[in-house]
Write an enzyme that holds these catalytic residues in place. Structure first.
Site, PDB file in Angstrom:
ATOM      1  N   TYR B  92       0.817  -1.210   0.000  1.00 55.77           N
ATOM      2  CA  TYR B  92       0.000   0.000   0.000  1.00 55.77           C
ATOM      3  C   TYR B  92       0.857   1.268   0.000  1.00 55.77           C
ATOM      4  O   TYR B  92       0.318   2.373  -0.032  1.00 55.77           O
ATOM      5  CB  TYR B  92      -0.940  -0.002   1.201  1.00 55.77           C
ATOM      6  CG  TYR B  92      -1.977  -1.118   1.141  1.00 55.77           C
ATOM      7  CD1 TYR B  92      -2.000  -2.136   2.087  1.00 55.77           C
ATOM      8  CD2 TYR B  92      -2.925  -1.152   0.112  1.00 55.77           C
ATOM      9  CE1 TYR B  92      -2.954  -3.153   2.022  1.00 55.77           C
ATOM     10  CE2 TYR B  92      -3.871  -2.166   0.036  1.00 55.77           C
ATOM     11  CZ  TYR B  92      -3.876  -3.164   1.007  1.00 55.77           C
ATOM     12  OH  TYR B  92      -4.803  -4.167   0.939  1.00 55.77           O
ATOM     13  N   TYR B 469     -11.324  -1.360  -0.058  1.00 54.77           N
ATOM     14  CA  TYR B 469     -11.425  -0.915   1.350  1.00 54.77           C
ATOM     15  C   TYR B 469     -10.182  -0.186   1.822  1.00 54.77           C
ATOM     16  O   TYR B 469     -10.149   0.384   2.912  1.00 54.77           O
ATOM     17  CB  TYR B 469     -11.710  -2.136   2.250  1.00 54.77           C
ATOM     18  CG  TYR B 469     -10.487  -2.876   2.748  1.00 54.77           C
ATOM     19  CD1 TYR B 469      -9.800  -3.765   1.932  1.00 54.77           C
ATOM     20  CD2 TYR B 469     -10.009  -2.670   4.044  1.00 54.77           C
ATOM     21  CE1 TYR B 469      -8.685  -4.435   2.384  1.00 54.77           C
ATOM     22  CE2 TYR B 469      -8.882  -3.337   4.514  1.00 54.77           C
ATOM     23  CZ  TYR B 469      -8.219  -4.218   3.680  1.00 54.77           C
ATOM     24  OH  TYR B 469      -7.108  -4.880   4.127  1.00 54.77           O
ATOM     25  N   ARG B 470      -9.138  -0.193   0.984  1.00 49.36           N
ATOM     26  CA  ARG B 470      -7.835   0.333   1.405  1.00 49.36           C
ATOM     27  C   ARG B 470      -6.994   0.344   0.152  1.00 49.36           C
ATOM     28  O   ARG B 470      -7.239  -0.468  -0.748  1.00 49.36           O
ATOM     29  CB  ARG B 470      -7.290  -0.711   2.398  1.00 49.36           C
ATOM     30  CG  ARG B 470      -5.950  -0.482   3.008  1.00 49.36           C
ATOM     31  CD  ARG B 470      -5.679  -1.685   3.917  1.00 49.36           C
ATOM     32  NE  ARG B 470      -4.408  -1.607   4.583  1.00 49.36           N
ATOM     33  CZ  ARG B 470      -3.920  -2.587   5.331  1.00 49.36           C
ATOM     34  NH1 ARG B 470      -4.619  -3.700   5.485  1.00 49.36           N
ATOM     35  NH2 ARG B 470      -2.752  -2.451   5.908  1.00 49.36           N
TER      36      ARG B 470
END
Lengths: 513, 525, 122
Positions: B92, B469-470
């Site tokens: 991420y 969601y992320r």
């Protein structure tokens, strides 16, 4: 022009504002009749039966209506008081004159019930009774977790963070997705609802980015128009039980015994540890038990316990699941509580005919229930409910009980109270009851409730629910770090609602008309 | 020599700010590009050029007071600061900021487990506490509670919670278990939420979430409204019985049936932890690499997948979950598990003792017991080259959605020359579908394809109503855009909140697509 | 991109260095402490056997005898520190805030002289 409503008209709202509201909602959805408006107050509140009425009440039936009402409010410097969330109307006279109640009765649809994924999506006006009706005959069967009477609103209990009694007791945890209209007219859907075509709005709580749902609880940043809730599949079996102990100071041992069982989630329900007076309140008004003035003497309390065939402290809980699982858990629960000297353990069969037990057992098994009597009937109709949070320990329970009793007694009042144990803590919940028609009584009750809030805060037990008249005092106890928390709340309010069009008893700041 | 600066900040202003920060934390703990230690703040796994998210500096405070002072300096000089806890948000973006030039506020030195209360089952931690350290703390003090960690054992307890991460025990929903929060606001002031706002503190801070008034803890997750410096977390008492298990499914189409069967097991809490259906190649990466089966790019063909499955005794899907609770309950629920999974043709059920020497099952068992490890990193060896980004859409926990997601994502992966490596993690009523997009970062073409694949997937998923969601730094704006119902109402509200709490816009600009109101997003090439 | 070239540079550097005389324990730090650091930061990837991704990769690329980095004779302290601070392809960098310079010295010493370290407790 013809005005549909009855005779008495208060001229406090500018006619153009009323006209716009009527044109937007339909004339019959705008109420200015005095008697009808009085009905939005709680005559049993600390403010009493003669407190200021709202200037009008409106009944929107769509999200678009709500949007347009917010715009009208901004234009005419009015505030909207959403009954769902803000509660029964309360405002000082100056503010009341420019406040319009938003009555949810025409936004009361159960939009969806999904048995497969175990959730419902409701509008603000949906009551437990209505949703229960809709769930009946569903397959697979789903339970309802009621945080208030059958006539209460699911959305309101979410917004006010009221707890129910089944394992789905925390309505904030079990809420999934909501829709709110913001003062600028934006219609916000939180979580996955912000994605067009999403089918996960009621399935995933967090969406993407900050989780804003909690900001709509005990708040006034917008008007909530839909709430998603997870529902518990009916378990194969449910075993409500009751433990009694005979003396007041047995409380410590009772809570210490409960503590590890709650931390391990061995008892998944809300566990209510109710003082006998709190149980007595559910059955009849005070006058039926005792006609003397002042706090009830200990002898009377014990007599009531005997008459009601219960202890001075009475613990209610339930186990759920497969029978084999319930049996295994029951061995532990039963064994733990039986070890308390003079404690008695009861299953449902042992309490047949005990209306108080049956009321509590219904709620704990997912059935909306109504008790024979209640706090608002204890003493003449006046009632101020308070709750503070405390750790689930014997020391804290004893200390909290000692504080509230001392303060109440010093004001010449009883304080029927209970410990409501959920997840990792207990709410110390009680009622100040009084005759609302007497100004002196109201003052005494208000002083008492205010003192409870203040003293409990000093002891580290913060107030989590309070009547509207004490909202500012309760908020003021959260003053650490130079009042940083409420500064943040007010900054959010000022940004999201610069004209103060959404009203609430909370001290979030309000545009002065 | 390139000296990176925050956008719109002059050399002089930057020097003044970093000089002031040095006075707060000490010279040693302000790391300025081109100090080689700044390399520790690079995103070493994403598809985009590292320079696009290169920090101008890193500042490492050791206390809340130092954080407050640093934030005040940043606010005063209008320097953007991007906070990280352990900085291990791999796939991420890791420790890197959203845009080049931001200053990383590295909170790793604040690594105390402040309290673990065994009577009431909670912990209070600082940002720098990693799962390994937290786990070792519990073991060292012989505390009868399990932690819940992410698959990345290096991750931060706080950081993962704030990014809505999940774990694999019954307490896997990290944000749900969070209770109590302390935040340094953009003006450097300190705030505690809930019961923590009572003067003198309250023993209920880590026990009762809500306090009085709006419940705002959630605002400080996946956002840039404040710098979180403490959280409370509920801990799971060691369960009396624990039974992890694995089910090997032979056919790709079994995904439909298993998901449909799992949904009621999850909603009824028979399985209380994450129920995970993992595609073959994810497990296979523990045993083998792509190059042992195919040279060059392009997805492995079905017959090769069958060979891999056979060689390592893995299913096309491998399912993992565990039962927790009283032994009688675990035993009763086990009967349900067995009869449920036996109804899937060809399914093979394994208990822990049946696959003792299987590292791909073993690491899952450890995660389900809250034991941090890094075996999942074996995925990095699949193609090698260090490229790794996660695509993580949410969908209903239904067989139809699972199949639709699987086929849609695999099709895109194959189009861009990648294997599908994914898993479905069923939570309360939804599933998190995690795609591990593995690629060689040192191959410019492969990196570009990975980036383009991801970008296309975001749009493909949104068209079907699936949102992530992320996400990875480089896709934060694109994904924020997909949550645009009602003319972007949600993001608009978030940007207003941003303005209220951080009017100078100095905290992590661009995190999750939240830019200061009135400023257009900075774009990366 | 400067940092993309780094792994190639580092590899070249490593190959270019002679098999250096091992620095003594006193020069590079405390091996016992290093063992502790290894067990809390490195062992998850660098422990022995499958399930440890770095071991797995090194075994594939360099053979099983080079898969275990602890005790390898060809890794110099300077190289180890370079890799820890900058990362290396699949391996992430470790910042000074998580492995301090003294701890990095100790870790390096342990990797180079594991026999100098008694069994460490985390």
């Amino acid at each position: 022009m013809a005005i549909a409503n009855a005779a008495t008209i208060d001229a406090t709202l500018p006619a153009p504002a009323l006209d716009r509201m009527r044109a937007t909602l339909g004339a019959d959805a705008v109420v200015i009749d005095s008697a009808a408006l009085a009905g939005y107050r709680d005559p049993g509140s600390l403010a009493g039966p003669d407190a200021a009425r709202p200037a009008a009440a409106v009944m929107p039936s769509s999200v678009d209506h709500v949007r347009r009402l917010l715009a009208i409010a901004a234009e005419y410097r009015l505030a909207l008081w959403p009954l769902v969330g803000a509660g029964r109307f309360y405002a000082p006279a100056g503010e009341a004159a420019t406040t319009v109640v938003v009555d949810p009765k025409r936004m009361a649809r159960v939009i969806e019930v999904n048995e497969e994924f175990a959730y419902a999506l409701v509008e603000p006006g949906v009551t437990y009774a209505a949703l229960h009706e809709r769930l009946r005959d569903g397959k697979p069967p789903l339970w309802l977790d009621c945080a208030s009477m059958a006539t209460g609103s699911m959305a309101d209990d979410f917004i006010n963070r009221s707890f129910g009694y089944t394992p789905y007791n925390d309505h904030v945890i079990m809420q999934c997705g909501l829709e709110a209209v913001m003062p600028d007219g934006s219609v916000v859907r939180t979580g996955m609802g912000a994605m067009p075509r999403s089918s996960s709005w009621q399935l995933f709580k967090y969406g993407y980015g900050p989780v804003t749902d909690g900001s709509f609880t005990q708040s006034a940043f917008g008007i909530v128009t839909k709430v998603g809730v997870w529902l518990m599949p009916a378990p194969p079996a449910c075993k409500p039980f009751m433990i009694t102990v005979p003396r007041e100071d047995d409380l410590h041992r009772l809570i210490e015994t409960l503590k590890p069982l709650k931390i391990a989630m061995a008892i998944p329900s809300t566990v209510v540890v109710s003082h006998v007076l709190c149980d007595a309140v559910l059955a009849a008004p005070r006058a039926k038990y005792f006609s003397g003035a002042g706090p009830m003497p200990a002898g009377e309390v014990h007599k009531i316990a005997g008459d009601l065939k219960r202890g001075v402290w009475n613990l209610y809980g339930a186990l759920y699941g497969l029978p084999v699982g319930i049996d295994a858990a029951w061995k532990i629960v039963d064994g733990a509580f039986r070890a308390i000297p003079n404690a008695r353990v009861y299953s449902a069969d042992d309490r047949k005919g005990d209306a108080i037990f049956e009321y509590r057992a219904q709620l704990i098994c997912g059935i909306p229930a109504i008790s024979a009597s209640g706090p608002n009937l204890w003493m003449g109709g006046g009632h101020a409910e308070l709750a503070q949070a405390a750790p689930l320990t014997g020391d804290d329970a004893a200390r909290a009980f000692q504080i509230v009793q001392r303060v109440a007694n010093a004001h010449g009042l009883d304080y029927p109270s209970a410990f409501i144990a959920t997840w990792r803590s207990a709410l110390v919940s009680g009622t100040v009851a009084f005759d609302p028609k007497s100004a002196d009584e109201r003052k005494r009750a208000r002083d008492c409730a205010g003192a409870i809030v203040a003293e409990m805060a000093s002891a580290g037990y913060g107030t989590v629910n309070a009547p509207a008249e004490l909202a500012a005092a309760a908020a003021a106890t959260y003053s650490a770090h130079g009042g940083a928390l409420w500064n943040v709340h007010r900054k959010l309010k000022a940004e999201l609602d610069p004209h103060g069009v959404v009203a609430s008893p909370l001290p979030l700041g309000r545009h002065q008309a | 020599m390139n000296v990176i600066l925050p956008r719109g900040v002059s050399k002089e202003r930057f020097a003044a700010a970093t000089s002031a920060m040095r006075k707060v934390v000490g010279d040693h703990w302000v790391i300025l590009d081109p100090n080689p230690l700044i390399a520790g703040y690079m995103d070493t796994y994403s598809a985009a050029p590292e320079s696009s998210t290169a920090a101008s500096a890193a500042v490492c405070p050791a206390s809340v007071e130092e954080v407050q002072e640093v934030v005040k300096v940043a606010n005063q000089h209008r320097i953007p600061i991007w906070s990280i806890s352990t900085g291990k948000n791999f796939a991420y973006g890791g420790p890197a900021p959203r845009t080049a030039g931001q200053v990383v506020l590295d909170l790793r030195r604040m690594n105390r487990v402040i309290e673990v209360n065994t009577d009431l089952g909670y912990a209070i931690v600082e940002p720098g506490v990693g799962y390994v350290d937290f786990y070792n703390y519990m073991k060292r003090h012989k505390l009868p509670y399990w932690i819940d960690c992410a698959a990345n054992g290096m991750g931060g307890v706080m950081g993962n919670t704030l990014d809505h991460g999940v774990g694999y025990t019954a307490y896997g929903d990290h944000l749900l278990m969070q209770c109590g929060m302390e935040v340094v606001l953009a003006d450097g002031s300190l705030m505690r939420t809930g019961m923590g706002a009572l003067p003198g503190g309250s023993p209920s801070w880590p026990l009762y979430k809500y306090g009085y008034g709006p419940y705002i803890d959630g605002l400080f997750t996946q956002s840039n409204f404040g710098v979180v410096t403490k959280i409370g977390l509920w801990l799971m008492p060691e369960p009396p019985a624990f039974r992890p298990f694995m089910v090997q499914l032979q056919n790709e189409d079994d995904l439909y049936q298993v998901t449909e069967l799992l949904r009621p097991l999850k909603i009824n809490m028979i399985i209380p932890n994450a129920a995970i259906t993992v595609h073959l190649l994810w497990e296979a990466s523990v045993w083998t690499t792509k190059h042992e089966w195919k040279t060059g790019s392009g997805a492995l063909p079905p017959r090769t997948l069958r060979q891999i499955a056979e060689k390592f005794n893995l299913g096309m899907w491998n399912f993992y979950a565990a039962l927790y609770g009283l032994p009688e309950v675990v035993e009763a629920n086990w009967q349900i598990i067995e009869s449920t999974f036996r109804s899937i043709k060809g399914a093979k059920i394994y208990r822990e003792e049946d696959r003792k020497d299987d590292p791909s099952f073993n690491y899952r068992v450890r995660l389900m017991r809250g034991e941090p490890n890094l075996t999942e990193f074996s995925l990095m060896n699949w193609v090698g080259g260090g490229g790794h980004i996660n695509f993580s859409p949410i969908s209903p926990a239904s067989g139809a959605d699972a199949m639709k997601q699987f086929q849609m994502i695999r099709k895109a992966c194959e189009k861009f020359g990648f294997d599908y490596i994914g898993e479905f993690v069923i939570g309360w009523r939804e599933q998190h579908h995690i795609l591990m997009l593995m690629f060689n970062r040192y191959d410019a073409d492969e990196s570009r394809r990975a980036h383009d694949c991801f970008a296309q997937l975001i749009n493909d998923a949104a068209a079907e109503g699936y949102g992530e969601y992320r996400t990875n730094l480089h896709f934060m704006d694109q994904i924020a855009g997909t949550y645009g119902a009602n003319d972007g109402a949600l993001l608009r509200m978030q940007r207003h909140i941003k303005r209220a709490l951080d009017p100078a816009g100095i905290l992590a600009p661009g995190k999750n697509g939240i830019w200061p109101l009135g400023e257009p997003p900075e774009t990366n090439s | 991109m400067m940092r993309r070239m780094l792994p190639a540079l580092v590899t070249a550097l490593a190959l270019a260095l002679p098999f250096a005389a091992r620095a003594s324990a006193a020069e590079t730090g405390d091996a016992a402490r290093g063992h502790q650091v290894f067990d809390t930061r490195c062992v998850f990837c660098h422990g022995e056997g499958l399930g440890h991704p770095a071991w797995q990769l090194l075994a594939l690329k360099k053979g099983k005898d080079k898969a275990e980095i602890v005790g390898r004779q060809d890794l110099t302290p300077a190289y180890i520190k370079q890799v820890v601070r900058n990362g290396f392809i699949e391996m992430p960098p470790f910042r000074a805030s998580e492995i301090s310079n003294p701890d990095l010295d100790a870790l390096t010493d342990y990797i180079v002289h594991p026999d100098a370290a008694p069994d460490a407790k985390p």
